[in-house]
Scaffold this active site. Sequence first.
Site, mmCIF file in Angstrom:
data_model
loop_
_atom_site.group_PDB
_atom_site.id
_atom_site.type_symbol
_atom_site.label_atom_id
_atom_site.label_comp_id
_atom_site.label_asym_id
_atom_site.label_seq_id
_atom_site.Cartn_x
_atom_site.Cartn_y
_atom_site.Cartn_z
ATOM 1 N N TYR A 13 0.889 -1.325 -0.029
ATOM 2 C CA TYR A 13 0.062 0.004 0.077
ATOM 3 C C TYR A 13 1.013 1.222 0.073
ATOM 4 O O TYR A 13 0.351 2.246 -0.536
ATOM 5 C CB TYR A 13 -1.006 0.226 1.532
ATOM 6 C CG TYR A 13 -1.829 -1.234 1.479
ATOM 7 C CD1 TYR A 13 -2.470 -1.871 0.587
ATOM 8 C CD2 TYR A 13 -1.439 -2.214 2.688
ATOM 9 C CE1 TYR A 13 -2.985 -2.885 0.615
ATOM 10 C CE2 TYR A 13 -2.282 -3.221 2.680
ATOM 11 C CZ TYR A 13 -3.266 -3.639 1.806
ATOM 12 O OH TYR A 13 -3.781 -4.854 1.901
ATOM 13 N N ASP A 15 3.572 2.464 -1.560
ATOM 14 C CA ASP A 15 3.980 2.919 -2.819
ATOM 15 C C ASP A 15 3.035 3.567 -3.537
ATOM 16 O O ASP A 15 3.043 4.830 -4.022
ATOM 17 C CB ASP A 15 4.925 1.859 -3.577
ATOM 18 C CG ASP A 15 5.917 1.398 -2.925
ATOM 19 O OD1 ASP A 15 6.412 1.872 -2.237
ATOM 20 O OD2 ASP A 15 6.450 0.343 -3.612
ATOM 21 N N TYR A 187 3.778 -5.332 9.433
ATOM 22 C CA TYR A 187 4.251 -6.454 8.869
ATOM 23 C C TYR A 187 4.094 -7.635 9.562
ATOM 24 O O TYR A 187 4.321 -7.422 10.731
ATOM 25 C CB TYR A 187 5.538 -6.310 8.043
ATOM 26 C CG TYR A 187 5.691 -4.988 7.311
ATOM 27 C CD1 TYR A 187 5.344 -4.966 6.009
ATOM 28 C CD2 TYR A 187 6.491 -3.816 7.813
ATOM 29 C CE1 TYR A 187 5.369 -4.049 4.940
ATOM 30 C CE2 TYR A 187 6.620 -2.848 6.831
ATOM 31 C CZ TYR A 187 6.043 -2.651 5.594
ATOM 32 O OH TYR A 187 6.176 -1.571 4.585
ATOM 33 N N GLU A 263 5.433 4.271 4.002
ATOM 34 C CA GLU A 263 5.877 5.768 4.007
ATOM 35 C C GLU A 263 4.478 6.636 4.191
ATOM 36 O O GLU A 263 4.746 7.511 4.922
ATOM 37 C CB GLU A 263 6.716 5.852 2.694
ATOM 38 C CG GLU A 263 7.187 7.443 2.475
ATOM 39 C CD GLU A 263 8.016 7.563 1.236
ATOM 40 O OE1 GLU A 263 7.729 8.641 0.715
ATOM 41 O OE2 GLU A 263 8.856 6.779 1.039
#
Length: 359
Positions: A13, A15, A187, A263
Amino acid sequence: MRWDIFCQIVDNYGDAGVCWRLARSLTSLHGQEVRIFCDDLPTLNLLASGVDPEIKRRIDIQTWEASHHNSRHPVETPDVVIEAFGCDLPERYLAGLLIAPKKPVIINLEYLSAEPWIAEFHGKPSPQAHGIPKYFFFPGFQANAGGLLIDPVPSEPFVSPTNIPASLKTSWKLLRPNTKRISVFCYPGAPLLKWLEDLGRLSENFDIVLTHGQLEQLQFSSGYPTQTITLPASIQLISIPFVSQDEYDWILSQCDFNIIRGEDSFVRAQLAGKPFIWHIYPQKDHAHEVKLAAFLDLYLEDTSQELKHAVIAAMTWAMPSQWIQSIDAWSAHSKAWRADLLKNQADGGLAARLMGFVA
């Protein structure tokens, strides 16, 4: 200007989230024409769902393959081409640029980092054999870097607790009054079950908002993928459906603590003004540890030794009982950090700096 953004999704997700947020900033704030070529349209469309239809209408979302046909339409040559995170342009698309009468500027948009060296490379040319000008663009926290994607800035009406998105109404009814809320988006590999068990030993109630897929991840890591996970009564797990980017921003604003990854979520957690754990994408060469340390140097620059130790422990997955006593100081710091971020990005952040650089 016309912009083409190329996005290959590596980290599920993150990027896509960055590319979508950049596209909407360029169109809605700067009146630009934007096309996104993406190799995973379902993910991109999910993130973009729930957005004001007027904003979505202005952005032309295309499959990665659709870019191959553009060599026959040199008239449509963009002014700017963005290779997000160093992805390579499709060969036929590049061939189309080479025969176009007007050459665009190619921007290699890098990953966000707080490492000091990025300022030296930001904006520098990257000479190519094909002769089309290409430059490195490094998002960053420093004034001499590429800035952050801050749009939309969470406003009072947006973050109102009564402004519950339709997709979350059912889940949100399960929240208990006077209970601390923690959102979880991490993660596989995080010691989440152990972390929650430790949290359950504290003399407080916690509602854990698990993003889409986290419950299954938790069950799998527990070694009992088909069984219900048993935690102390003080811990309630609430699994929510997949939500759009804006709805996730709202969740971050409504929780007391957020565990995030990727990010885009990393920046949004900071703009929510709440303490958070950034589960940084693990890399084989341990480059992620250097990146995390660089951010923490900046984030904790003016804090007490006690808070430094607590935050570093939390970010490296120490158990909550080892650092929770500093949570009030961390909450105050999070609000001050958010105010500083917005002050430092008052020029409009990444989208505006990109516009200025291209101009």
